[in-house]
Design a protein around this motif. Sequence first.
Motif, PDB file in Angstrom:
ATOM      1  N   GLY A   1       0.811  -1.210   0.000  1.00 39.78           N
ATOM      2  CA  GLY A   1       0.000   0.000   0.000  1.00 39.78           C
ATOM      3  C   GLY A   1       0.844   1.260   0.000  1.00 39.78           C
ATOM      4  N   VAL A   2       2.004   1.203   0.655  1.00 38.73           N
ATOM      5  CA  VAL A   2       2.911   2.358   0.684  1.00 38.73           C
ATOM      6  C   VAL A   2       3.391   2.689  -0.725  1.00 38.73           C
ATOM      7  CG1 VAL A   2       5.141   3.197   1.510  1.00 38.73           C
ATOM      8  CG2 VAL A   2       3.666   1.882   3.044  1.00 38.73           C
ATOM      9  N   LEU A   3       3.810   1.667  -1.445  1.00 39.72           N
ATOM     10  CA  LEU A   3       4.317   1.873  -2.802  1.00 39.72           C
ATOM     11  C   LEU A   3       3.196   2.333  -3.736  1.00 39.72           C
ATOM     12  CD1 LEU A   3       6.986   1.671  -4.307  1.00 39.72           C
ATOM     13  CD2 LEU A   3       6.459  -0.723  -4.819  1.00 39.72           C
ATOM     14  N   ALA A   4       2.018   1.758  -3.568  1.00 37.65           N
ATOM     15  CA  ALA A   4       0.872   2.163  -4.388  1.00 37.65           C
ATOM     16  C   ALA A   4       0.511   3.623  -4.137  1.00 37.65           C
ATOM     17  CB  ALA A   4      -0.327   1.264  -4.095  1.00 37.65           C
ATOM     18  N   ALA A   5       0.589   4.059  -2.885  1.00 33.75           N
ATOM     19  CA  ALA A   5       0.275   5.450  -2.554  1.00 33.75           C
ATOM     20  C   ALA A   5       1.248   6.407  -3.229  1.00 33.75           C
ATOM     21  CB  ALA A   5       0.305   5.649  -1.042  1.00 33.75           C
ATOM     22  N   ILE A   6       2.513   6.019  -3.302  1.00 34.13           N
ATOM     23  CA  ILE A   6       3.518   6.865  -3.950  1.00 34.13           C
ATOM     24  C   ILE A   6       3.225   6.989  -5.445  1.00 34.13           C
ATOM     25  CG2 ILE A   6       5.952   6.907  -4.643  1.00 34.13           C
ATOM     26  CD1 ILE A   6       6.575   5.835  -1.803  1.00 34.13           C
ATOM     27  N   VAL A   7       2.906   5.869  -6.082  1.00 33.06           N
ATOM     28  CA  VAL A   7       2.549   5.915  -7.505  1.00 33.06           C
ATOM     29  C   VAL A   7       1.338   6.818  -7.706  1.00 33.06           C
ATOM     30  CG1 VAL A   7       1.714   4.567  -9.467  1.00 33.06           C
ATOM     31  CG2 VAL A   7       3.523   3.647  -8.002  1.00 33.06           C
ATOM     32  N   ASP A   8       0.339   6.661  -6.854  1.00 29.57           N
ATOM     33  CA  ASP A   8      -0.868   7.479  -6.967  1.00 29.57           C
ATOM     34  C   ASP A   8      -0.535   8.959  -6.808  1.00 29.57           C
ATOM     35  OD1 ASP A   8      -3.350   8.920  -6.000  1.00 29.57           O
ATOM     36  OD2 ASP A   8      -4.219   6.947  -6.385  1.00 29.57           O
ATOM     37  N   ASN A   9       0.253   9.291  -5.786  1.00 26.74           N
ATOM     38  CA  ASN A   9       0.629  10.692  -5.573  1.00 26.74           C
ATOM     39  C   ASN A   9       1.314  11.282  -6.795  1.00 26.74           C
ATOM     40  OD1 ASN A   9      -0.365  11.091  -2.987  1.00 26.74           O
ATOM     41  ND2 ASN A   9       1.590  10.737  -1.963  1.00 26.74           N
ATOM     42  N   GLU A  10       2.294  10.557  -7.311  1.00 23.90           N
ATOM     43  CA  GLU A  10       3.076  11.084  -8.432  1.00 23.90           C
ATOM     44  C   GLU A  10       2.225  11.217  -9.691  1.00 23.90           C
ATOM     45  OE1 GLU A  10       5.973  12.331  -8.217  1.00 23.90           O
ATOM     46  OE2 GLU A  10       6.407  11.704  -6.167  1.00 23.90           O
TER      47      GLU A  10
ATOM     48  N   LEU B   1       7.103   5.585 -13.421  1.00 28.90           N
ATOM     49  CA  LEU B   1       5.845   5.413 -12.708  1.00 28.90           C
ATOM     50  C   LEU B   1       5.844   6.087 -11.342  1.00 28.90           C
ATOM     51  CD1 LEU B   1       3.164   3.974 -13.292  1.00 28.90           C
ATOM     52  CD2 LEU B   1       4.083   1.965 -12.122  1.00 28.90           C
ATOM     53  N   ALA B   2       6.927   5.929 -10.582  1.00 34.99           N
ATOM     54  CA  ALA B   2       7.013   6.518  -9.240  1.00 34.99           C
ATOM     55  C   ALA B   2       7.889   7.762  -9.211  1.00 34.99           C
ATOM     56  CB  ALA B   2       7.549   5.486  -8.245  1.00 34.99           C
ATOM     57  N   GLN B   3       8.265   8.273 -10.405  1.00 35.61           N
ATOM     58  CA  GLN B   3       9.163   9.430 -10.481  1.00 35.61           C
ATOM     59  C   GLN B   3      10.397   9.214  -9.600  1.00 35.61           C
ATOM     60  OE1 GLN B   3       8.983  12.568 -12.498  1.00 35.61           O
ATOM     61  NE2 GLN B   3       8.041  10.824 -13.529  1.00 35.61           N
ATOM     62  N   MET B   4      11.101   8.135  -9.906  1.00 38.49           N
ATOM     63  CA  MET B   4      12.295   7.750  -9.159  1.00 38.49           C
ATOM     64  C   MET B   4      13.521   8.438  -9.750  1.00 38.49           C
ATOM     65  SD  MET B   4      13.772   5.961  -6.799  1.00 38.49           S
ATOM     66  CE  MET B   4      15.374   5.240  -6.404  1.00 38.49           C
ATOM     67  N   SER B   5      14.409   8.882  -8.887  1.00 39.91           N
ATOM     68  CA  SER B   5      15.639   9.538  -9.310  1.00 39.91           C
ATOM     69  C   SER B   5      16.616   8.522  -9.902  1.00 39.91           C
ATOM     70  CB  SER B   5      16.279  10.226  -8.098  1.00 39.91           C
ATOM     71  OG  SER B   5      17.661  10.407  -8.283  1.00 39.91           O
ATOM     72  N   TRP B   6      17.173   8.853 -11.072  1.00 35.75           N
ATOM     73  CA  TRP B   6      18.136   7.921 -11.670  1.00 35.75           C
ATOM     74  C   TRP B   6      19.419   7.848 -10.844  1.00 35.75           C
ATOM     75  CZ3 TRP B   6      22.929   9.629 -12.972  1.00 35.75           C
ATOM     76  CH2 TRP B   6      23.099  10.989 -13.243  1.00 35.75           C
ATOM     77  N   GLU B   7      19.798   8.976 -10.189  1.00 36.89           N
ATOM     78  CA  GLU B   7      20.994   8.927  -9.333  1.00 36.89           C
ATOM     79  C   GLU B   7      20.794   7.943  -8.178  1.00 36.89           C
ATOM     80  OE1 GLU B   7      20.906  13.462 -10.420  1.00 36.89           O
ATOM     81  OE2 GLU B   7      19.434  11.879 -10.061  1.00 36.89           O
ATOM     82  N   ASP B   8      19.612   8.002  -7.555  1.00 33.63           N
ATOM     83  CA  ASP B   8      19.340   7.094  -6.443  1.00 33.63           C
ATOM     84  C   ASP B   8      19.223   5.650  -6.915  1.00 33.63           C
ATOM     85  OD1 ASP B   8      19.433   9.116  -4.616  1.00 33.63           O
ATOM     86  OD2 ASP B   8      17.269   9.330  -4.405  1.00 33.63           O
ATOM     87  N   ALA B   9      18.715   5.459  -8.129  1.00 31.98           N
ATOM     88  CA  ALA B   9      18.605   4.097  -8.658  1.00 31.98           C
ATOM     89  C   ALA B   9      19.972   3.423  -8.723  1.00 31.98           C
ATOM     90  CB  ALA B   9      17.956   4.122 -10.042  1.00 31.98           C
ATOM     91  N   LEU B  10      20.993   4.192  -9.100  1.00 27.18           N
ATOM     92  CA  LEU B  10      22.338   3.625  -9.217  1.00 27.18           C
ATOM     93  C   LEU B  10      22.917   3.206  -7.864  1.00 27.18           C
ATOM     94  CD1 LEU B  10      23.919   6.081 -11.835  1.00 27.18           C
ATOM     95  CD2 LEU B  10      23.157   3.724 -12.218  1.00 27.18           C
ATOM     96  N   LYS B  11      22.321   3.692  -6.770  1.00 27.15           N
ATOM     97  CA  LYS B  11      22.840   3.401  -5.431  1.00 27.15           C
ATOM     98  C   LYS B  11      22.175   2.192  -4.778  1.00 27.15           C
ATOM     99  CE  LYS B  11      23.516   8.380  -4.663  1.00 27.15           C
ATOM    100  NZ  LYS B  11      23.059   9.548  -3.858  1.00 27.15           N
ATOM    101  N   GLN B  12      21.271   1.520  -5.487  1.00 31.49           N
ATOM    102  CA  GLN B  12      20.467   0.467  -4.855  1.00 31.49           C
ATOM    103  C   GLN B  12      21.025  -0.942  -5.038  1.00 31.49           C
ATOM    104  OE1 GLN B  12      18.133   1.686  -2.879  1.00 31.49           O
ATOM    105  NE2 GLN B  12      18.731   3.683  -3.723  1.00 31.49           N
TER     106      GLN B  12
ATOM    107  N   ASP C   1      11.079   0.887 -17.270  1.00 26.93           N
ATOM    108  CA  ASP C   1      10.393  -0.384 -17.039  1.00 26.93           C
ATOM    109  C   ASP C   1       9.586  -0.249 -15.743  1.00 26.93           C
ATOM    110  OD1 ASP C   1      10.093  -3.015 -15.617  1.00 26.93           O
ATOM    111  OD2 ASP C   1      10.980  -3.774 -17.462  1.00 26.93           O
ATOM    112  N   PRO C   2       8.258  -0.406 -15.784  1.00 26.46           N
ATOM    113  CA  PRO C   2       7.446  -0.166 -14.582  1.00 26.46           C
ATOM    114  C   PRO C   2       7.893  -0.976 -13.368  1.00 26.46           C
ATOM    115  CG  PRO C   2       6.028  -0.320 -16.499  1.00 26.46           C
ATOM    116  CD  PRO C   2       7.410  -0.699 -16.957  1.00 26.46           C
ATOM    117  N   TYR C   3       8.189  -2.267 -13.571  1.00 22.21           N
ATOM    118  CA  TYR C   3       8.574  -3.076 -12.411  1.00 22.21           C
ATOM    119  C   TYR C   3       9.904  -2.617 -11.832  1.00 22.21           C
ATOM    120  CZ  TYR C   3      10.151  -6.861  -9.456  1.00 22.21           C
ATOM    121  OH  TYR C   3      10.628  -7.577  -8.388  1.00 22.21           O
ATOM    122  N   LEU C   4      10.884  -2.349 -12.689  1.00 23.22           N
ATOM    123  CA  LEU C   4      12.184  -1.913 -12.179  1.00 23.22           C
ATOM    124  C   LEU C   4      12.076  -0.544 -11.509  1.00 23.22           C
ATOM    125  CD1 LEU C   4      14.651  -3.050 -14.996  1.00 23.22           C
ATOM    126  CD2 LEU C   4      14.071  -4.196 -12.845  1.00 23.22           C
ATOM    127  N   ASN C   5      11.248   0.332 -12.064  1.00 19.43           N
ATOM    128  CA  ASN C   5      11.025   1.634 -11.435  1.00 19.43           C
ATOM    129  C   ASN C   5      10.504   1.448 -10.013  1.00 19.43           C
ATOM    130  OD1 ASN C   5       9.404   4.176 -10.768  1.00 19.43           O
ATOM    131  ND2 ASN C   5      10.403   4.797 -12.677  1.00 19.43           N
TER     132      ASN C   5
END
Length: 309
Positions: A114-123, A163-174, A203-207
């Motif tokens: 639900g937390v992740l879904a809420a973020i997608v909804d917000n964005e 989908l979740a407006q994820m930062s590409w810089e932060d993605a590289l740190k995961q 890619d929606p799932y990777l995002n």
Amino acid sequence: LRDLLPYPREEREAWVSLHLSLKASLHLLLGEKVARAYDRLLRLELKNQRSGKRAAYPEAKSALLAAKRWVEAIGQAKRGQKVDLEGLPTAPHHVLPYAREIRAAASALGIPYGVLAAIVDNEQYGGDKALGLSRGVREAADSLAQGLAEVQGHAPLSRTLGLAQMSWEDALKQQDRLRLFGAWDPARPFPKTETEARKALEDPYLNLLFTASRLRGYFNALLGLPPRDTRLLDDPWLYYLGPAWHNHPLRAQNLETWEDSFHGFFKGLLYQVVLEGRWHLEGRTLLPLKAWGPGAQDPAPSSLPTLTP
């Protein structure tokens, strides 16, 4: 709570009664911990209103009426009834098509989906309503940034996408966290450059997976857990922390409340219920889909007489 309600005595008692009834409803629907989390959020919102901090609403009664609408919708969903979303700032048409990916990404990192879904909804709701960049402008900026990244290796704009407006810089740190949780396919090379990260985030799932991983890092730190802790997290306060820290970490750190954090809490509760089942969206109404065929439950007995030849 009474000290946070700047109204005449009779009116104040009416609002206190509403708050207590909402808290009791959530207790019955989702449990004591959720009810306490709601109480905590409401008090935080009212304190922010009184102190001049950023708040979702200018006055207490507006916040309570908004909470009432959310609790009504959550109750309808929990009872398997049609859910009236009229007047609620939500965009389920962007969330429901990715229900499977949201559940998978959140489960991979041990956080409530639900937390992740809420973020997608917000964005996505923000994009629809043109908060900040309009959706068309934002998508054009994403496309331009991707082209610049491919040509120059770096793009000076559009640092979040997907989908979740994820930062590409932060993605590289995961990488380390995703591998710690066993959430990354070892056959897939992990992104190493901005261009590769941008392509992955389309890619929606990777995002969602990158977003869930960053959230897990926030949650471990905020809950005082070791950085490499992998236990399942289910504290209802995560429904506030997730949307708040994803949207604006500085505001969240300052315990401010604003639209994305206040409504995000209730969206998280709603989607945690909704994504357990299957729903069809008609306008601003969610309709539960019934299961048919082998394994489906028998229909409830009818009060109508049965006619036999």
